[in-house]
Design a protein around this motif. Structure first.
Motif, mmCIF file in Angstrom:
data_model
loop_
_atom_site.group_PDB
_atom_site.id
_atom_site.type_symbol
_atom_site.label_atom_id
_atom_site.label_comp_id
_atom_site.label_asym_id
_atom_site.label_seq_id
_atom_site.Cartn_x
_atom_site.Cartn_y
_atom_site.Cartn_z
ATOM 1 N N ARG A 1 34.767 -26.271 -75.083
ATOM 2 C CA ARG A 1 33.542 -25.985 -74.340
ATOM 3 C C ARG A 1 33.567 -25.554 -73.331
ATOM 4 O O ARG A 1 32.229 -24.443 -73.560
ATOM 5 C CB ARG A 1 33.116 -28.043 -74.133
ATOM 6 C CG ARG A 1 31.708 -28.092 -74.329
ATOM 7 C CD ARG A 1 31.461 -29.122 -74.195
ATOM 8 N NE ARG A 1 31.411 -30.906 -74.819
ATOM 9 C CZ ARG A 1 31.256 -31.899 -74.396
ATOM 10 N NH1 ARG A 1 30.649 -31.525 -72.973
ATOM 11 N NH2 ARG A 1 31.298 -32.901 -75.224
ATOM 12 N N GLU A 2 34.118 -25.238 -72.184
ATOM 13 C CA GLU A 2 33.777 -24.719 -71.517
ATOM 14 C C GLU A 2 34.384 -24.116 -70.577
ATOM 15 O O GLU A 2 33.900 -23.044 -70.137
ATOM 16 C CB GLU A 2 33.438 -26.378 -70.496
ATOM 17 C CG GLU A 2 32.445 -25.577 -68.900
ATOM 18 C CD GLU A 2 31.010 -24.860 -69.415
ATOM 19 O OE1 GLU A 2 30.883 -25.154 -69.334
ATOM 20 O OE2 GLU A 2 31.158 -23.748 -68.281
ATOM 21 N N GLY B 1 29.687 -23.889 -77.341
ATOM 22 C CA GLY B 1 31.120 -22.814 -76.877
ATOM 23 C C GLY B 1 31.130 -21.555 -77.818
ATOM 24 O O GLY B 1 31.498 -20.237 -76.718
ATOM 25 N N ASP C 1 30.659 -29.143 -80.106
ATOM 26 C CA ASP C 1 31.684 -28.415 -79.044
ATOM 27 C C ASP C 1 31.722 -27.583 -79.365
ATOM 28 O O ASP C 1 31.574 -26.441 -78.326
ATOM 29 C CB ASP C 1 32.742 -29.366 -79.145
ATOM 30 C CG ASP C 1 32.273 -30.668 -78.718
ATOM 31 O OD1 ASP C 1 31.851 -30.964 -77.338
ATOM 32 O OD2 ASP C 1 33.386 -31.764 -78.826
ATOM 33 N N THR D 1 22.387 -26.567 -74.250
ATOM 34 C CA THR D 1 23.078 -27.186 -74.499
ATOM 35 C C THR D 1 23.101 -28.854 -74.631
ATOM 36 O O THR D 1 22.610 -29.600 -75.476
ATOM 37 C CB THR D 1 24.954 -27.167 -74.495
ATOM 38 O OG1 THR D 1 24.981 -25.934 -74.110
ATOM 39 C CG2 THR D 1 26.156 -27.686 -75.456
#
Ligand SMILES: Nc1ncnc2c1ncn2[C@@H]1O[C@H](COP(=O)(O)OP(=O)(O)OP(=O)(O)O)[C@@H](O)[C@H]1O
Ligand SMILES: [Mg+2]
Lengths: 261, 263
Positions: free
Chosen positions: B98-99, B202, B198, B257
């Motif tokens: 995700r990050e 991304g 997710d 998001t």
């Protein structure tokens, strides 16, 4: 028969003085970079088939002048016509078309240093002329390398070439599109006297072979003497003298005279 | 007097900033114009994709592996206290996909790819190679810029996905240092924790990161000044502004998001 011949020659001389024969014309051209007034009042005509030499000390704006001609630098004031068309008014596509008829030899050679000599020379053929036939491309590349006398260098990288060789390859890359006008930015600077003479001779041979008109920027008096039909001297943003090599050699003006000593 | 000069400095600073922004907007539109023009340089595009992928892969792979590995080792002791070690695979996969993955990989690519594009185009500019292309009507924007920007836009998402996968492997190795887990079980847990919401955001944001990297690298290289020191300057400012853009874009992406995916 005799009569016809004389008529023909007469027409030829008439044509020579006719405006149609002017390929490049600059009138009162001005260009400044912020505070720095580089070109103040440039007037110049280049006729078909002529070799025009521009002399001038370093930093006088010689490179700027010919970069204006190919549209790399925008000029501020005045008029600049190539084949009768004002460069400033051209659309992107029209400018492209004009540039196809112009060849520009950069002071540094400007070879694409991530490509071999062969790829450098094929680049204009494949990108610009959209040629696809490998054999034909190779043939043209070899022909033009032959013309500049560097057939052996075909698979070298530009980094492995000497300064003189780079200039010749740069020249070959320009010639491969068979331009009607050649602009040479210091073709012999930084080369030994023998190589310089060879390049000057090459310029003359190429004119004979491709019938190009040329502007040649140089400080090299031997080059000026060999190649120049007419010489202009640039000083302080203006041309201060014009004439043949022999004329200028006799000039009383100190700024002109100093080039010939 | 002091006030006056301060006012002057601020004014000229703002003026310069606006000029830069205008330049970049201009550059963006010429990119679009040359993108739409016929005669797309497929060969050069594929060559650039290959260079970007091939040259960055080792770095990206190592980074991805360490990311998963470290994340696992750091969180294991805490989760162990709660008897929640079985959540480790899911935690690693969700946070990386995700990050952390997209942002870290994009920042590293900014350092590697944006700088090399900036330096390459900058040195071509300084040695008049770009002018030479222009003069021979070869269209340097189409040949050099469009291909590089698109190659980045295409390759950065791929590289990120690869790094995501390798980070799971790193996590697996990390977990195994503590306690034996089967590969099968680990990956099952990792993938089960992942939802479409997710993975999708991304990946989408890495497309924008890739574009920013290519665009900023090309912009700084293509607009570098005369003189050799400007090559270094071009590479440097490419990295700095590409990194900044990535962080800004990430901020925007997270907001979007949150609004669209988790509501
Ligand atoms: N792109 C540019 N931006 C700012 N100033 C420029 C630019 N190009 C040229 N100049 C300035 O214009 C002046 C003339 O430069 P130019 O390169 O035409 O000289 P030159 O006559 O060709 O000299 P040389 O014989 O050394 O090549 C110089 O003062 C230079 O600093
Ligand atoms: Mg010069």
């Amino acid at each position: 028969m005799q009569d016809e011949l004389t008529i023909e020659t007469k027409q030829a001389t008439e044509a020579a003085t006719n405006d149609n024969n002017v390929v490049i014309e600059l009138e009162h051209l001005q260009k400044s970079f912020e505070e720095n007034k580089v070109l103040k009042d440039i007037n110049l005509t280049l006729c078909k088939g002529e070799n025009l030499v521009v002399l001038g000390r370093s930093g006088q704006g010689k490179s700027v002048t010919i970069q204006c001609i190919v549209g790399l630098i925008d000029y501020d004031e005045g008029s600049l016509k190539v084949f009768g068309k004002e460069i400033k008014d051209l659309s992107e596509d029209e400018l492209k078309e004009i540039r196809l008829k112009l060849g520009f030899l950069f002071q540094s050679g400007a070879l694409y240093d991530s490509m071999t000599v062969r790829e450098n020379l094929a680049f204009p053929l494949t990108r610009v002329m959209k040629m696809k036939d490998e054999d034909k491309i190779n043939q043209e590349v070899e022909d033009v390398l032959d013309a500049v006398g560097l057939k052996d260098a075909i698979d070298k990288m530009p980094g492995d070439l000497s300064g003189g060789m780079r200039k010749r390859i740069g020249l070959a890359r320009t010639l491969i599109l068979k331009p009607a006008i050649m602009l040479y930015d210091e073709p012999t600077t930084g080369l030994d006297p023998i190589t310089s003479k060879e390049i000057s001779q090459l310029i003359m041979d190429l004119r004979k072979k491709y019938q190009t008109s040329s502007i040649i920027i140089t400080h090299d008096m031997t080059c000026a003497k060999i190649t120049g039909d007419r010489i202009l001297v640039l000083q302080d943003g203006k041309f201060i003298a014009e004439g043949s090599y022999e004329d200028l050699e006799k000039s009383q003006d100190e700024n002109v005279n100093s080039f010939f000593k | 007097m002091l006030f006056h000069t301060m006012e002057q400095t601020i004014k000229s600073g703002i003026y310069k900033l606006l000029e830069k922004v205008g330049d970049q907007v201009n550059f963006f539109f010429s990119f679009v114009r040359h993108l739409l023009r016929k005669g797309f340089e497929w060969n050069e595009f594929i060559r650039q994709c290959f260079i970007i992928g091939y040259k960055s892969f080792p770095l990206i792979a190592v980074t991805g592996f360490i990311l998963g590995f470290v994340l696992t080792l750091q969180s294991l002791p805490t989760l162990k206290d709660f008897g929640a070690t079985s959540y480790v695979p899911g935690m690693v996969s969700v946070s990386v996909v995700r990050e952390i993955g997209p942002v870290i990989i994009a920042l590293i690519s900014a350092g590697k790819i944006a700088s090399s594009i900036g330096a390459e185009l900058g040195s071509m500019k300084v040695t008049e190679q770009i002018s030479a292309m222009e003069v021979s009507s070869a269209d340097p924007l189409q040949y050099l810029v469009v291909t590089r920007i698109l190659a980045c836009t295409f390759m950065i998402p791929l590289l990120t996905l690869m790094a995501d996968a390798i980070s799971l492997l790193g996590g697996f190795v990390g977990s195994n240092l503590d306690n034996k887990v089967s590969l099968h079980l680990y990956f099952n847990k990792a993938f089960n924790a992942l939802a479409f919401s997710d993975l999708f955001p991304g990946v989408i944001k890495t497309i924008f990161f890739g574009f920013a990297i290519g665009f900023i690298g090309c912009y700084h290289g293509y607009h570098s000044n005369r003189g050799t020191e400007s090559v270094g300057h071009a590479a440097n400012s490419a990295v700095v502004s590409a990194s900044l853009w990535i962080i800004i874009l990430d901020g925007i992406a997270v907001q979007l998001t949150n609004i669209f995916a988790y509501n």
